[in-house]
Design a protein around this motif. Structure first.
Motif, PDB file in Angstrom:
ATOM      1  N   ALA A  37       0.918  -1.246  -0.025  1.00  0.00           N
ATOM      2  CA  ALA A  37      -0.064   0.045  -0.028  1.00  0.00           C
ATOM      3  C   ALA A  37       0.872   1.381  -0.141  1.00  0.00           C
ATOM      4  O   ALA A  37       1.713   1.451   0.579  1.00  0.00           O
ATOM      5  CB  ALA A  37      -0.850  -0.121   1.212  1.00  0.00           C
ATOM      6  N   THR A  38       0.638   2.319  -0.678  1.00  0.00           N
ATOM      7  CA  THR A  38       1.129   3.347  -0.695  1.00  0.00           C
ATOM      8  C   THR A  38       0.066   4.481  -0.300  1.00  0.00           C
ATOM      9  O   THR A  38      -0.904   4.614  -1.030  1.00  0.00           O
ATOM     10  CB  THR A  38       1.696   3.577  -2.160  1.00  0.00           C
ATOM     11  N   VAL A  39       0.126   5.484   0.572  1.00  0.00           N
ATOM     12  CA  VAL A  39      -0.850   6.489   0.926  1.00  0.00           C
ATOM     13  C   VAL A  39      -0.400   7.529   0.533  1.00  0.00           C
ATOM     14  O   VAL A  39       0.940   8.068   0.776  1.00  0.00           O
ATOM     15  CB  VAL A  39      -0.996   6.355   2.473  1.00  0.00           C
ATOM     16  N   MET A  40      -0.983   8.394  -0.235  1.00  0.00           N
ATOM     17  CA  MET A  40      -0.821   9.772  -0.537  1.00  0.00           C
ATOM     18  C   MET A  40      -1.941  10.646   0.013  1.00  0.00           C
ATOM     19  O   MET A  40      -3.149  10.368   0.232  1.00  0.00           O
ATOM     20  CB  MET A  40      -0.951  10.208  -2.043  1.00  0.00           C
ATOM     21  N   ALA A  41      -1.374  11.499   0.873  1.00  0.00           N
ATOM     22  CA  ALA A  41      -2.531  12.243   1.743  1.00  0.00           C
ATOM     23  C   ALA A  41      -1.893  13.648   2.139  1.00  0.00           C
ATOM     24  O   ALA A  41      -0.741  13.834   1.996  1.00  0.00           O
ATOM     25  CB  ALA A  41      -2.731  11.522   2.932  1.00  0.00           C
ATOM     26  N   GLY A  42      -2.664  14.543   2.679  1.00  0.00           N
ATOM     27  CA  GLY A  42      -2.198  15.878   3.000  1.00  0.00           C
ATOM     28  C   GLY A  42      -1.789  16.048   4.757  1.00  0.00           C
ATOM     29  O   GLY A  42      -1.585  17.106   5.292  1.00  0.00           O
ATOM     30  N   ARG A  43      -2.005  14.840   5.312  1.00  0.00           N
ATOM     31  CA  ARG A  43      -1.754  14.712   6.843  1.00  0.00           C
ATOM     32  C   ARG A  43      -1.576  13.090   6.956  1.00  0.00           C
ATOM     33  O   ARG A  43      -1.810  12.428   6.371  1.00  0.00           O
ATOM     34  CB  ARG A  43      -3.095  15.300   7.321  1.00  0.00           C
ATOM     35  N   PRO A  44      -1.140  13.119   8.303  1.00  0.00           N
ATOM     36  CA  PRO A  44      -1.207  11.737   8.717  1.00  0.00           C
ATOM     37  C   PRO A  44      -2.358  11.101   8.959  1.00  0.00           C
ATOM     38  O   PRO A  44      -3.027  11.584   9.951  1.00  0.00           O
ATOM     39  CB  PRO A  44      -0.274  11.748  10.025  1.00  0.00           C
ATOM     40  N   LEU A  45      -2.883  10.071   8.196  1.00  0.00           N
ATOM     41  CA  LEU A  45      -4.375   9.716   8.482  1.00  0.00           C
ATOM     42  C   LEU A  45      -4.174   8.714   9.574  1.00  0.00           C
ATOM     43  O   LEU A  45      -3.151   7.970   9.760  1.00  0.00           O
ATOM     44  CB  LEU A  45      -4.829   9.019   7.119  1.00  0.00           C
ATOM     45  N   THR A  46      -5.199   8.208  10.261  1.00  0.00           N
ATOM     46  CA  THR A  46      -5.125   7.123  11.063  1.00  0.00           C
ATOM     47  C   THR A  46      -5.487   5.655  10.277  1.00  0.00           C
ATOM     48  O   THR A  46      -6.624   5.174  10.133  1.00  0.00           O
ATOM     49  CB  THR A  46      -6.459   7.329  12.065  1.00  0.00           C
ATOM     50  N   ILE A  47      -4.412   5.037  10.101  1.00  0.00           N
ATOM     51  CA  ILE A  47      -4.230   3.796   9.267  1.00  0.00           C
ATOM     52  C   ILE A  47      -4.102   2.720  10.197  1.00  0.00           C
ATOM     53  O   ILE A  47      -3.714   1.733   9.476  1.00  0.00           O
ATOM     54  CB  ILE A  47      -3.130   4.176   8.237  1.00  0.00           C
ATOM     55  N   GLU A  48      -4.263   2.865  11.665  1.00  0.00           N
ATOM     56  CA  GLU A  48      -4.073   1.510  12.137  1.00  0.00           C
ATOM     57  C   GLU A  48      -4.614   0.428  11.790  1.00  0.00           C
ATOM     58  O   GLU A  48      -4.014  -0.639  11.627  1.00  0.00           O
ATOM     59  CB  GLU A  48      -4.038   1.759  13.665  1.00  0.00           C
ATOM     60  N   ARG A  49      -5.855   0.525  11.585  1.00  0.00           N
ATOM     61  CA  ARG A  49      -6.669  -0.781  11.001  1.00  0.00           C
ATOM     62  C   ARG A  49      -6.412  -1.293   9.836  1.00  0.00           C
ATOM     63  O   ARG A  49      -6.710  -2.429   9.310  1.00  0.00           O
ATOM     64  CB  ARG A  49      -8.195  -0.439  11.042  1.00  0.00           C
ATOM     65  N   ASP A  50      -5.538  -0.440   8.880  1.00  0.00           N
ATOM     66  CA  ASP A  50      -5.376  -0.742   7.644  1.00  0.00           C
ATOM     67  C   ASP A  50      -3.716  -1.749   7.611  1.00  0.00           C
ATOM     68  O   ASP A  50      -3.508  -2.334   6.680  1.00  0.00           O
ATOM     69  CB  ASP A  50      -5.356   0.216   6.608  1.00  0.00           C
ATOM     70  N   LEU A  51      -3.054  -1.353   8.386  1.00  0.00           N
ATOM     71  CA  LEU A  51      -1.665  -1.870   8.628  1.00  0.00           C
ATOM     72  C   LEU A  51      -1.670  -3.448   8.258  1.00  0.00           C
ATOM     73  O   LEU A  51      -0.959  -3.992   7.737  1.00  0.00           O
ATOM     74  CB  LEU A  51      -0.816  -1.202   9.644  1.00  0.00           C
ATOM     75  N   PRO A  52      -2.422  -3.963   9.295  1.00  0.00           N
ATOM     76  CA  PRO A  52      -2.466  -5.523   8.995  1.00  0.00           C
ATOM     77  C   PRO A  52      -2.911  -6.122   7.704  1.00  0.00           C
ATOM     78  O   PRO A  52      -2.555  -7.183   7.432  1.00  0.00           O
ATOM     79  CB  PRO A  52      -3.409  -6.225  10.073  1.00  0.00           C
ATOM     80  N   ASN A  53      -3.586  -5.233   6.864  1.00  0.00           N
ATOM     81  CA  ASN A  53      -3.961  -5.868   5.728  1.00  0.00           C
ATOM     82  C   ASN A  53      -2.948  -5.451   4.486  1.00  0.00           C
ATOM     83  O   ASN A  53      -3.248  -5.506   3.172  1.00  0.00           O
ATOM     84  CB  ASN A  53      -5.230  -5.000   5.334  1.00  0.00           C
ATOM     85  N   CYS A  54      -1.858  -4.991   4.832  1.00  0.00           N
ATOM     86  CA  CYS A  54      -0.874  -4.928   3.854  1.00  0.00           C
ATOM     87  C   CYS A  54       0.579  -5.465   4.220  1.00  0.00           C
ATOM     88  O   CYS A  54       0.702  -5.474   5.495  1.00  0.00           O
ATOM     89  CB  CYS A  54      -0.625  -3.341   3.328  1.00  0.00           C
ATOM     90  N   ALA A  55       1.434  -5.905   3.405  1.00  0.00           N
ATOM     91  CA  ALA A  55       2.676  -6.327   3.687  1.00  0.00           C
ATOM     92  C   ALA A  55       3.371  -5.420   3.723  1.00  0.00           C
ATOM     93  O   ALA A  55       4.689  -5.565   4.617  1.00  0.00           O
ATOM     94  CB  ALA A  55       3.069  -7.620   2.677  1.00  0.00           C
ATOM     95  N   ALA A  56       3.245  -4.046   3.286  1.00  0.00           N
ATOM     96  CA  ALA A  56       4.244  -3.031   3.250  1.00  0.00           C
ATOM     97  C   ALA A  56       3.328  -1.794   3.281  1.00  0.00           C
ATOM     98  O   ALA A  56       2.552  -1.842   2.279  1.00  0.00           O
ATOM     99  CB  ALA A  56       5.440  -3.106   2.384  1.00  0.00           C
ATOM    100  N   MET A  57       3.951  -0.899   3.521  1.00  0.00           N
ATOM    101  CA  MET A  57       3.119   0.369   3.516  1.00  0.00           C
ATOM    102  C   MET A  57       4.073   1.846   3.195  1.00  0.00           C
ATOM    103  O   MET A  57       5.180   2.009   4.079  1.00  0.00           O
ATOM    104  CB  MET A  57       2.337   0.890   4.533  1.00  0.00           C
ATOM    105  N   LEU A  58       4.073   2.503   2.041  1.00  0.00           N
ATOM    106  CA  LEU A  58       4.798   3.595   1.908  1.00  0.00           C
ATOM    107  C   LEU A  58       3.804   4.900   2.320  1.00  0.00           C
ATOM    108  O   LEU A  58       2.865   4.877   1.690  1.00  0.00           O
ATOM    109  CB  LEU A  58       5.580   3.688   0.750  1.00  0.00           C
TER     110      LEU A  58
END
Ligand code: BGC
Length: 748
Positions: A518-539
């Motif tokens: 997963a790559t996240v593009m956003a204007g702020r730090p989003l609350t992605i805690e629940r999404d982290l387990p659903n990807c092997a890597a996150m940028l």
């Protein structure tokens, strides 16, 4: 977009554009010569002409609409005109047809690039690379001046500790020291040698405290004490003034009841009195007029007087000065000498920019520099350094040789406008390279694109098309986040989870069993805690700008190694806001006490430890400030100070060894934090005092030394005086704000 009022009657005179494009050598002269020129000009001005210089208007429509006002000398500055032919015509009328021939200051919000868009400022900060950010500001000024802009409303120096505030995107995040370093870099990059025709005047904004808006709701009131202002919010402004920033903008907010545009303490006492600022102070857009809504003035005349009393030189879009200053002077409510001072501050900037010698832009040469290859390369390198690797179970970097079928999906995979982020007025979707395009170019015939969701806010119950494609792929690259419109001015949010059905899309992808990046593009730090387990890597890429696509492709494929670090604390849930690393120590610091989930449902009222935390979310963030992984690993050892005790005028030198303990070359952002254990007031648990990027080969060990003058530990204590308070300190050298073991020292 704001409405663009056309205040002036259209001139009936058709004017033809004929201006010289030859640049004469700059002859702005020494400081005393500049002051002499200012005074000479001022002595020839009528009161009306002086007031005209203090008026800034927004362009829109035909030049002819403004010609009459320009001829009468009623406009000192124009914003929002970037057609160089029109800019030249504005200048020609001002220079050739007004009585005194004073050129205009042409302004624009060039916030993170002009045409070539760099990552949003929050992403610039995550590089922890001031030199690179300085180079980016120079690129922006070369392109902007190429179209006639000589003044940008940047950098924004507002410390932001609440990600609900949409304008967190526009600044350097939560930390005073990081913000300070970025402020200096951007001022240097924009201004260079000011009289050079490729330089623009910087405008540090928004003065002051605007980022502390209550509840993260834009324009909201702030209640910062003078001590908090001086210790946390003002130092970046002071440093930018020292670095030579020529202009400053007052903010929209009222702090403790006083709107900044009427705040004499901030503008006269601190900025001019203490810091010796002799540049131009401009209001924010109609912030003079908004003092009426604040209930701080009765009408436009009243707020114009209050802004004058506060020491504000130029009025952006209220027309308060233009309409009422003459009357206020005649009635004795405003002194003409105060107007003279404001006009001096404005003329000085115009002279220093060399505008009297070179009012015009070379239209053809200016076009040639837009999107120059080296500009695009700089934007790409910055986007590479800016992305933060938050998680990697080993799937990254992808092995290009092993990739046969890539699924690209998600609402931000091919969103050329949105990856530019907020305040990208002049960035163009047509010049933007998205991740989809970059990956298709890189792997012809191997990329399948199924967007899944067209927009981040779209809701869908089923993802059959994406899941079917996912099953046929050997890796899934999903691009999530928020569009540009969800952050920036007036775009605050109360819910920071991924919007729409993005989390469900991610979960559906994960359920295929294929590796999901997963790559996240956003204007702020989003609350992605629940999404982290659903990807092997996150940028986490924030909004990466024009060259975001190739930059992310390089990172995913290991041609670039992630080195970005979080410039703000990432929250687990929005209810934790504001949560930042350099908080003061409470009387009952959290000590790992029980969380609600660990308490039996039938338990009655009981003492749960009586410390400072949330029963449901504890006290810690998802990711601390300064955090970011690499494709290699780093270790710190042999951390030692050169002495145990230092004098207040001494220098603390810490030596340590940084080791690359992995198998790839990589860059670590070394961070040094300090804590003052006992003070006349409670002190932050840690404060960043130094950072630097260090690149090491695999297996390399490097002995490093960092020196911090003890004076850098000064703060405004109980007596209101900024000084170092002797006593015990701790120092950490680490890769983020939550790691490392402190070493102790004393100051005597
Ligand atoms: C913003 C400023 C900006 C100004 C001019 C205002 O609404 O707050 O940051 O520079 O507009 O466009």
């Amino acid at each position: 977009m704001k409405p663009i009022p056309i205040l002036f009657l259209a001139s009936l005179l058709a004017v033809s554009v004929s201006c010289t494009t030859e640049r004469k050598p700059s002859t702005v002269g020494t400081t005393s010569e500049v002051e002499r020129r200012v005074d000479q000009l001022l002595s020839r001005m009528t009161l009306a002409e002086k007031i005209g210089q203090m008026n800034q208007v927004s362009a829109g429509g035909e030049v002819a609409n403004y010609a009459d006002a320009l001829r009468k000398g009623q406009v000192g500055s124009i914003l929002n005109e970037v057609d160089p032919v029109k800019v030249n015509e504005f200048q020609r009328i001002s220079v050739e047809e007004s009585r005194l021939g004073i050129p205009l200051l042409v302004a624009r919000d060039v916030i993170h690039g002009f045409h070539t868009i760099f990552p949003i400022p929050l992403g610039l900060a995550s590089t922890f690379d001031p030199e690179l950010v300085e180079a980016g500001a120079r690129v922006a000024s070369v392109e902007a001046t190429g179209q006639g802009v000589r003044w940008t409303f940047s950098p924004m120096l507002d410390i932001a500790r609440d990600p609900r505030w949409g304008r967190m995107a526009e600044g350097s995040g939560e930390d005073t020291y990081l913000d300070t370093r970025m402020a200096e870099a951007m001022v240097r990059g924009y201004q260079g040698d000011l009289s050079d025709a490729t330089s623009i005047a910087a405008c540090i904004k928004h003065f002051a405290g605007y980022g502390a808006a209550e509840g993260g709701r834009d324009y909201n009131s702030t209640f910062l004490t003078e001590r908090q202002l001086r210790n946390v919010y003002l130092p970046p402004f002071e440093a930018a003034v020292k670095a030579g920033a020529m202009t400053l903008m007052t903010s929209f907010n009222d702090n403790d009841g006083v709107p900044s545009t009427g705040n004499a303490f901030l503008v006269k006492d601190v900025l001019r009195g203490e810091w010796g600022f002799d540049g131009l102070v401009v209001t924010d857009w109609n912030s003079m007029g908004e003092m009426i809504s604040h209930g701080f003035g009765e009408d436009r005349k009243d707020v114009a007087r209050k802004a004058m009393e506060a020491g504000v030189d130029m009025d952006m879009m209220t027309y308060g000065y233009l309409s009422h200053l003459e009357e206020l002077v005649r009635s004795g409510a405003v002194r003409e000498s105060d107007i003279d001072q404001a006009v001096r501050n404005i003329l000085r900037v115009k002279i220093l920019l060399g505008l009297f010698e070179n009012p015009y832009v070379d239209v053809e040469a200016g076009q040639a520099v837009q999107y120059a290859p080296d500009h695009l390369a700089a934007a790409q390198k910055t986007a590479e350094e800016s992305a933060i690797l938050l998680k990697n179970d080993g799937v990254l970097p992808l092995d290009p040789a092993a990739v046969r079928n890539i699924l690209v999906t998600g609402p931000l995979a091919d969103a050329p406008h949105d990856q530019l982020g907020t305040w990208a007025f002049d960035g163009e979707a047509g010049h933007t390279v998205t991740p989809l395009r970059a990956l298709q170019e890189r792997f012809p015939g191997k990329v399948t694109y199924v967007p899944g969701l067209a927009y981040s806010r779209e809701r869908r119950d089923r993802f059959d098309d994406v899941v079917a494609a996912a099953r046929r792929s050997d890796v899934i690259l999903v691009f999530l986040g928020e569009e540009a419109i969800l952050s920036g001015e007036a775009h605050s949010l109360a819910d920071l989870n991924l919007k729409g059905s993005q989390s469900e899309l991610l979960a559906a992808l994960k359920a295929t069993g294929k590796p999901v990046v997963a790559t996240v593009m956003a204007g702020r730090p989003l609350t992605i805690e629940r999404d982290l387990p659903n990807c092997a890597a996150m940028l986490y890429a924030f909004h990466p700008g024009t060259m975001g696509g190739p930059a992310l492709a390089n990172l995913l494929l290991g041609d670039a190694v992630p080195s970005g670090k979080t410039p703000v604390t990432f929250l687990r849930t929005v209810g934790q806001a504001p949560l930042y690393y350099s908080h003061n120590m409470t009387g009952r610091p959290y000590n790992g006490e029980t969380l609600l989930d660990d308490i039996p449902l039938e338990a009655g009222q009981t003492s749960l430890g009586n410390t400072s935390y949330y029963l449901d979310y504890g006290a810690y963030p998802l990711f601390p400030f300064g955090y970011g992984l690499s494709y290699t690993t780093f270790a710190y050892s042999d951390i030692a100070l050169d002495r145990e005790t230092y004098a207040t005028d001494g220098t603390v030198t810490v030596s340590f060894t940084l080791s690359n303990t992995g198998t790839r070359a990589g860059t670590e952002v070394v961070q040094v934090y300090v804590r003052d254990l006992v003070g006349s007031i409670t002190r932050p648990v840690k404060e960043l005092k130094h950072f630097e990027r260090v690149t090491l080969a695999p297996g390399e060990n490097r002995a490093l030394k960092v020196s911090i003058p003890v004076q850098e530990l000064a703060f405004v204590g109980l007596d209101g005086v900024k000084k170092v308070e002797p006593g015990e300190f701790q120092l950490w050298v680490a890769g983020d704000s939550a790691s490392g073991t402190g070493v102790a020292f004393n100051v005597k």
